[in-house]
Write an enzyme that holds these catalytic residues in place. Structure first.
Site, PDB file in Angstrom:
ATOM      1  N   LYS A 111      38.480   1.182  -9.140  1.00 60.54           N
ATOM      2  CA  LYS A 111      39.092   2.416  -9.764  1.00 60.54           C
ATOM      3  C   LYS A 111      40.528   2.051 -10.167  1.00 60.54           C
ATOM      4  O   LYS A 111      40.850   2.821 -11.236  1.00 60.54           O
ATOM      5  CB  LYS A 111      38.839   3.573  -8.767  1.00 60.54           C
ATOM      6  CG  LYS A 111      37.601   4.024  -8.589  1.00 60.54           C
ATOM      7  CD  LYS A 111      37.473   5.330  -7.802  1.00 60.54           C
ATOM      8  CE  LYS A 111      36.204   5.628  -7.468  1.00 60.54           C
ATOM      9  NZ  LYS A 111      35.803   6.907  -6.814  1.00 60.54           N
ATOM     10  N   LYS A 198      23.087   1.104  -8.167  1.00 62.10           N
ATOM     11  CA  LYS A 198      22.719   1.927  -6.862  1.00 62.10           C
ATOM     12  C   LYS A 198      22.467   3.313  -7.642  1.00 62.10           C
ATOM     13  O   LYS A 198      23.221   3.838  -8.332  1.00 62.10           O
ATOM     14  CB  LYS A 198      23.606   1.851  -6.123  1.00 62.10           C
ATOM     15  CG  LYS A 198      23.320   2.830  -4.586  1.00 62.10           C
ATOM     16  CD  LYS A 198      24.700   2.409  -3.660  1.00 62.10           C
ATOM     17  CE  LYS A 198      24.344   3.510  -2.615  1.00 62.10           C
ATOM     18  NZ  LYS A 198      25.349   3.578  -1.518  1.00 62.10           N
ATOM     19  N   LYS A 201      24.795  10.095  -7.147  1.00 55.90           N
ATOM     20  CA  LYS A 201      24.921  11.610  -7.446  1.00 55.90           C
ATOM     21  C   LYS A 201      25.596  11.915  -8.851  1.00 55.90           C
ATOM     22  O   LYS A 201      25.891  12.859  -9.234  1.00 55.90           O
ATOM     23  CB  LYS A 201      25.086  12.413  -6.282  1.00 55.90           C
ATOM     24  CG  LYS A 201      26.398  12.067  -5.698  1.00 55.90           C
ATOM     25  CD  LYS A 201      26.331  12.826  -4.218  1.00 55.90           C
ATOM     26  CE  LYS A 201      27.529  12.363  -3.267  1.00 55.90           C
ATOM     27  NZ  LYS A 201      27.613  12.989  -2.097  1.00 55.90           N
TER      28      LYS A 201
END
Length: 336
Positions: A111, A198, A201
């Site tokens: 990130k 993967k 959500k």
């Protein structure tokens, strides 16, 4: 009886991957272990959250914990922020963890490279100590995690060994070194649209995941549109056929059948029949959970369970925290 700790962030509705990889395992584990299951809302605020939505999602996740079959008489179910020992223990952990260790964490590296070091919250660097605190406060022997979380458990083990060496003795260690417990099946459910990634959500493509609160017709539609391949043959081969292999993994988890048994069952079938049956199998599992969640959210039962869970968690966490405080020399030593 060994102790297990695990937690899920209330940052969005869990997917079928979260159910198979974590929540389904939670239900089985409560029968044989002393379990602490936490909604880790303090982890969720490492990125900005809408306060009302966060509270709604926290209660919704707590209700899902119970709706999937967790029993508050067998497991302690609570919200992280309602046990203040987590934040206090995390500070002690930070003071005994190096910057180098934290900068090596994959999520921080990914990130910070994507957004630049000045564009990410300091909490993105320091949240692993909070995760460590979550685990050690309950003297957890085992922590059920997916493959992608093994790095955090290695950091936890390194911290505990260092802390015990600095502040405890060989005969009287202060903290328990946890072991990783990876589910035997379904530990890593992949995206329906990109089966080499993967399931998440937070995927911008809603077709890539099945939410635990998706309506039956939505679930069936997403399964029908799931990426497979042109062979039409149902076989398990993750490297060459990741799409159908992922669907077989999901089917095995929701049907309690083995992958070889499913391959044999659909040896003469095509992808259309297989996907239709898989959609029905997922609906059969999720629909009763959705109904039970709505019942819990509409009653006082959920709050009573969470109040009791928080109190039980505080009693255990505060004892461990006091040992840590005594070890590092904070405050006046409490004598029992």
């Amino acid at each position: 009886m060994d102790t297990i700790f695990s937690g899920i962030q209330p940052s969005g509705i869990p997917t079928i991957g979260n159910y198979i990889g974590a929540m389904q395992q939670f239900v089985a584990l409560q029968e044989d272990y002393n379990c602490y299951y936490c909604i880790v809302d303090e982890h969720a605020i490492t990125v900005p959250q809408d306060r009302l939505k966060l509270r709604e999602q926290t209660l919704g996740l707590a209700a899902l914990y119970l709706a999937v079959g967790l029993d508050p008489q067998k497991a302690t179910i609570f919200i992280q922020s309602e046990v203040s020992a987590h934040a206090e223990a995390a500070w002690i952990v930070q003071c005994n963890t190096t910057i180098g260790e934290l900068e090596r964490m994959t999520q921080f590296k990914d990130k910070s490279l994507k957004n630049g070091r000045t564009g990410v919250s300091a909490a993105l660097l320091t949240y692993p100590p909070l995760m460590i605190a979550d685990i050690i406060l309950y003297n957890a022997n085992l922590v059920p995690v997916g493959d992608d979380q093994k790095q955090h458990l290695e950091l936890t083990r390194d911290f505990v060994e260092r802390f015990n060496k600095r502040y405890g003795t060989e005969k009287q260690p202060i903290l328990i070194v946890p072991e990783v417990k990876i589910p035997e099946q379904g530990a890593r459910i992949m995206s329906l649209q990109e089966p080499t990634k993967k399931m998440s959500k937070s995927d911008v493509n809603a077709k890539g995941y099945i939410s635990m609160l998706d309506e039956p017709n939505v679930i069936r539609k997403k399964i029908r549109s799931a990426v497979t391949d042109s062979s039409g043959k149902i076989e398990y081969d993750v490297e060459n056929k990741p799409g159908i292999s992922n669907l077989l993994t999901i089917y095995a988890a929701v049907s309690q059948k083995t992958i070889p048994a499913l391959v044999e069952q659909y040896a003469e079938a095509g992808y259309g029949e297989f996907k239709a049956d898989l959609g029905d199998a997922i609906v059969a599992v999720l629909e009763p959970i959705q109904i039970r969640q709505k019942e819990l959210l509409a009653s006082d039962e959920l709050n009573l369970i969470l109040d009791d869970g928080a109190e039980r968690a505080r009693r255990v966490a505060n004892k461990t925290l006091q040992k840590m405080r005594n070890g590092v020399g904070l405050g006046r030593k409490v004598r029992r």
